[in-house]
Design a protein around this motif. Sequence first.
Motif, PDB file in Angstrom:
ATOM      1  N   GLU A  85       0.835  -1.209   0.000  1.00  0.00           N
ATOM      2  CA  GLU A  85       0.000   0.000   0.000  1.00  0.00           C
ATOM      3  C   GLU A  85       0.864   1.251   0.000  1.00  0.00           C
ATOM      4  O   GLU A  85       0.566   2.219  -0.709  1.00  0.00           O
ATOM      5  CB  GLU A  85      -0.947  -0.005   1.203  1.00  0.00           C
ATOM      6  CG  GLU A  85      -2.070  -1.000   1.081  1.00  0.00           C
ATOM      7  CD  GLU A  85      -2.979  -1.053   2.285  1.00  0.00           C
ATOM      8  OE1 GLU A  85      -4.116  -1.525   2.122  1.00  0.00           O
ATOM      9  OE2 GLU A  85      -2.564  -0.637   3.390  1.00  0.00           O
ATOM     10  N   GLU A  86       1.941   1.242   0.738  1.00  0.00           N
ATOM     11  CA  GLU A  86       2.858   2.385   0.769  1.00  0.00           C
ATOM     12  C   GLU A  86       3.508   2.598  -0.595  1.00  0.00           C
ATOM     13  O   GLU A  86       3.690   3.734  -1.041  1.00  0.00           O
ATOM     14  CB  GLU A  86       3.928   2.199   1.849  1.00  0.00           C
ATOM     15  CG  GLU A  86       4.866   3.383   1.988  1.00  0.00           C
ATOM     16  CD  GLU A  86       4.161   4.687   2.354  1.00  0.00           C
ATOM     17  OE1 GLU A  86       4.664   5.758   1.940  1.00  0.00           O
ATOM     18  OE2 GLU A  86       3.118   4.657   3.035  1.00  0.00           O
ATOM     19  N   ALA A  87       3.843   1.518  -1.289  1.00  0.00           N
ATOM     20  CA  ALA A  87       4.426   1.628  -2.632  1.00  0.00           C
ATOM     21  C   ALA A  87       3.439   2.277  -3.602  1.00  0.00           C
ATOM     22  O   ALA A  87       3.832   3.101  -4.442  1.00  0.00           O
ATOM     23  CB  ALA A  87       4.853   0.255  -3.139  1.00  0.00           C
ATOM     24  N   VAL A  88       2.160   1.940  -3.489  1.00  0.00           N
ATOM     25  CA  VAL A  88       1.124   2.546  -4.346  1.00  0.00           C
ATOM     26  C   VAL A  88       1.008   4.035  -4.039  1.00  0.00           C
ATOM     27  O   VAL A  88       0.999   4.877  -4.945  1.00  0.00           O
ATOM     28  CB  VAL A  88      -0.240   1.836  -4.167  1.00  0.00           C
ATOM     29  CG1 VAL A  88      -1.364   2.602  -4.871  1.00  0.00           C
ATOM     30  CG2 VAL A  88      -0.159   0.406  -4.671  1.00  0.00           C
ATOM     31  N   ARG A  89       0.943   4.385  -2.758  1.00  0.00           N
ATOM     32  CA  ARG A  89       0.830   5.799  -2.369  1.00  0.00           C
ATOM     33  C   ARG A  89       2.051   6.599  -2.827  1.00  0.00           C
ATOM     34  O   ARG A  89       1.924   7.725  -3.317  1.00  0.00           O
ATOM     35  CB  ARG A  89       0.663   5.930  -0.859  1.00  0.00           C
ATOM     36  CG  ARG A  89      -0.729   5.664  -0.371  1.00  0.00           C
ATOM     37  CD  ARG A  89      -0.901   6.030   1.085  1.00  0.00           C
ATOM     38  NE  ARG A  89      -0.126   5.198   1.968  1.00  0.00           N
ATOM     39  CZ  ARG A  89      -0.533   4.015   2.448  1.00  0.00           C
ATOM     40  NH1 ARG A  89      -1.711   3.535   2.098  1.00  0.00           N
ATOM     41  NH2 ARG A  89       0.237   3.322   3.246  1.00  0.00           N
ATOM     42  N   THR A  90       3.223   6.018  -2.675  1.00  0.00           N
ATOM     43  CA  THR A  90       4.455   6.697  -3.092  1.00  0.00           C
ATOM     44  C   THR A  90       4.454   6.939  -4.594  1.00  0.00           C
ATOM     45  O   THR A  90       4.807   8.028  -5.055  1.00  0.00           O
ATOM     46  CB  THR A  90       5.692   5.869  -2.669  1.00  0.00           C
ATOM     47  OG1 THR A  90       5.696   5.766  -1.242  1.00  0.00           O
ATOM     48  CG2 THR A  90       6.978   6.511  -3.142  1.00  0.00           C
ATOM     49  N   ALA A  91       4.050   5.939  -5.365  1.00  0.00           N
ATOM     50  CA  ALA A  91       3.994   6.096  -6.821  1.00  0.00           C
ATOM     51  C   ALA A  91       3.008   7.193  -7.203  1.00  0.00           C
ATOM     52  O   ALA A  91       3.276   7.995  -8.098  1.00  0.00           O
ATOM     53  CB  ALA A  91       3.625   4.768  -7.476  1.00  0.00           C
ATOM     54  N   TRP A  92       1.851   7.237  -6.529  1.00  0.00           N
ATOM     55  CA  TRP A  92       0.874   8.307  -6.787  1.00  0.00           C
ATOM     56  C   TRP A  92       1.497   9.669  -6.467  1.00  0.00           C
ATOM     57  O   TRP A  92       1.455  10.596  -7.278  1.00  0.00           O
ATOM     58  CB  TRP A  92      -0.387   8.101  -5.965  1.00  0.00           C
ATOM     59  CG  TRP A  92      -1.349   9.251  -6.035  1.00  0.00           C
ATOM     60  CD1 TRP A  92      -1.371  10.365  -5.232  1.00  0.00           C
ATOM     61  CD2 TRP A  92      -2.415   9.447  -6.971  1.00  0.00           C
ATOM     62  NE1 TRP A  92      -2.390  11.210  -5.605  1.00  0.00           N
ATOM     63  CE2 TRP A  92      -3.038  10.670  -6.673  1.00  0.00           C
ATOM     64  CE3 TRP A  92      -2.901   8.686  -8.035  1.00  0.00           C
ATOM     65  CZ2 TRP A  92      -4.120  11.162  -7.397  1.00  0.00           C
ATOM     66  CZ3 TRP A  92      -3.981   9.172  -8.752  1.00  0.00           C
ATOM     67  CH2 TRP A  92      -4.584  10.395  -8.435  1.00  0.00           C
ATOM     68  N   ALA A  93       2.066   9.803  -5.279  1.00  0.00           N
ATOM     69  CA  ALA A  93       2.614  11.086  -4.830  1.00  0.00           C
ATOM     70  C   ALA A  93       3.742  11.574  -5.740  1.00  0.00           C
ATOM     71  O   ALA A  93       3.830  12.768  -6.038  1.00  0.00           O
ATOM     72  CB  ALA A  93       3.104  10.967  -3.387  1.00  0.00           C
ATOM     73  N   GLU A  94       4.592  10.665  -6.203  1.00  0.00           N
ATOM     74  CA  GLU A  94       5.727  11.041  -7.045  1.00  0.00           C
ATOM     75  C   GLU A  94       5.305  11.350  -8.478  1.00  0.00           C
ATOM     76  O   GLU A  94       5.958  12.147  -9.145  1.00  0.00           O
ATOM     77  CB  GLU A  94       6.775   9.937  -7.043  1.00  0.00           C
ATOM     78  CG  GLU A  94       7.498   9.802  -5.720  1.00  0.00           C
ATOM     79  CD  GLU A  94       8.466   8.638  -5.684  1.00  0.00           C
ATOM     80  OE1 GLU A  94       8.505   7.840  -6.655  1.00  0.00           O
ATOM     81  OE2 GLU A  94       9.192   8.528  -4.681  1.00  0.00           O
ATOM     82  N   THR A  95       4.244  10.723  -8.940  1.00  0.00           N
ATOM     83  CA  THR A  95       3.825  10.883 -10.336  1.00  0.00           C
ATOM     84  C   THR A  95       2.746  11.953 -10.494  1.00  0.00           C
ATOM     85  O   THR A  95       2.860  12.836 -11.334  1.00  0.00           O
ATOM     86  CB  THR A  95       3.301   9.545 -10.890  1.00  0.00           C
ATOM     87  OG1 THR A  95       4.298   8.555 -10.688  1.00  0.00           O
ATOM     88  CG2 THR A  95       2.997   9.642 -12.368  1.00  0.00           C
ATOM     89  N   VAL A  96       1.709  11.875  -9.696  1.00  0.00           N
ATOM     90  CA  VAL A  96       0.569  12.777  -9.839  1.00  0.00           C
ATOM     91  C   VAL A  96       0.792  14.078  -9.078  1.00  0.00           C
ATOM     92  O   VAL A  96       0.413  15.150  -9.531  1.00  0.00           O
ATOM     93  CB  VAL A  96      -0.735  12.078  -9.397  1.00  0.00           C
ATOM     94  CG1 VAL A  96      -1.939  12.986  -9.559  1.00  0.00           C
ATOM     95  CG2 VAL A  96      -0.921  10.787 -10.182  1.00  0.00           C
ATOM     96  N   ARG A  97       1.383  13.964  -7.895  1.00  0.00           N
ATOM     97  CA  ARG A  97       1.742  15.138  -7.075  1.00  0.00           C
ATOM     98  C   ARG A  97       0.550  16.000  -6.681  1.00  0.00           C
ATOM     99  O   ARG A  97       0.660  17.216  -6.587  1.00  0.00           O
ATOM    100  CB  ARG A  97       2.781  15.995  -7.788  1.00  0.00           C
ATOM    101  CG  ARG A  97       4.064  15.286  -8.037  1.00  0.00           C
ATOM    102  CD  ARG A  97       5.106  16.214  -8.584  1.00  0.00           C
ATOM    103  NE  ARG A  97       6.335  15.489  -8.779  1.00  0.00           N
ATOM    104  CZ  ARG A  97       7.028  15.509  -9.897  1.00  0.00           C
ATOM    105  NH1 ARG A  97       6.622  16.234 -10.907  1.00  0.00           N
ATOM    106  NH2 ARG A  97       8.135  14.815 -10.007  1.00  0.00           N
ATOM    107  N   ARG A  98      -0.594  15.361  -6.490  1.00  0.00           N
ATOM    108  CA  ARG A  98      -1.789  16.092  -6.090  1.00  0.00           C
ATOM    109  C   ARG A  98      -2.755  15.145  -5.395  1.00  0.00           C
ATOM    110  O   ARG A  98      -2.818  13.981  -5.726  1.00  0.00           O
ATOM    111  CB  ARG A  98      -2.457  16.683  -7.325  1.00  0.00           C
ATOM    112  CG  ARG A  98      -3.681  17.475  -6.974  1.00  0.00           C
ATOM    113  CD  ARG A  98      -4.147  18.347  -8.070  1.00  0.00           C
ATOM    114  NE  ARG A  98      -5.304  19.062  -7.564  1.00  0.00           N
ATOM    115  CZ  ARG A  98      -6.155  19.691  -8.311  1.00  0.00           C
ATOM    116  NH1 ARG A  98      -5.987  19.725  -9.602  1.00  0.00           N
ATOM    117  NH2 ARG A  98      -7.182  20.307  -7.780  1.00  0.00           N
ATOM    118  N   ARG A  99      -3.512  15.678  -4.446  1.00  0.00           N
ATOM    119  CA  ARG A  99      -4.570  14.911  -3.788  1.00  0.00           C
ATOM    120  C   ARG A  99      -5.923  15.401  -4.272  1.00  0.00           C
ATOM    121  O   ARG A  99      -6.120  16.596  -4.476  1.00  0.00           O
ATOM    122  CB  ARG A  99      -4.490  15.070  -2.269  1.00  0.00           C
ATOM    123  CG  ARG A  99      -3.310  14.368  -1.662  1.00  0.00           C
ATOM    124  CD  ARG A  99      -3.353  14.465  -0.167  1.00  0.00           C
ATOM    125  NE  ARG A  99      -2.236  13.729   0.402  1.00  0.00           N
ATOM    126  CZ  ARG A  99      -2.158  13.377   1.669  1.00  0.00           C
ATOM    127  NH1 ARG A  99      -3.122  13.680   2.506  1.00  0.00           N
ATOM    128  NH2 ARG A  99      -1.117  12.719   2.105  1.00  0.00           N
TER     129      ARG A  99
END
Length: 134
Positions: A50-64
């Motif tokens: 789950e942390e790997a998924v969140r990290t990939a989102w944060a590094e790629t999309v950079r938005r919530r």
Amino acid sequence: MTTTPTTGTPVLLGEFEVPGTPVPKARPRVAQDRRGRNRTHTPARTLDAEEAVRTAWAETVRRRYLDKTWRYRLELEFYGAHGSADVDNLCKLVADALNGWAWADDRQITELQAVKRAAPAAARRTRVRVFRVE
């Protein structure tokens, strides 16, 4: 696993890949502590994935995206998942991991498309695409 599309045009919010073998969401485990009380915990492998998924989102999309009124379409491709991994548990891990990141709560997902594909060890990954459904 595919749902029937809802009305509206999907707008791509984010697209990314998580390297490594896709991990299905594991059930919580119950163990007794030193005082004999039952304690529930999530397995480390699930937490790490789950942390790997969140990290990939944060590094790629950079938005919530946390608007509780939005609806979402989630498209997933699991490359090299073990044959015994249920596609619904693979999806659940990604959906839960992105709570508070791609959406406020995974209950907002109204469309889902998921595919498991064979892949050699070096190409194992999870491809994620998140759309807002208007």
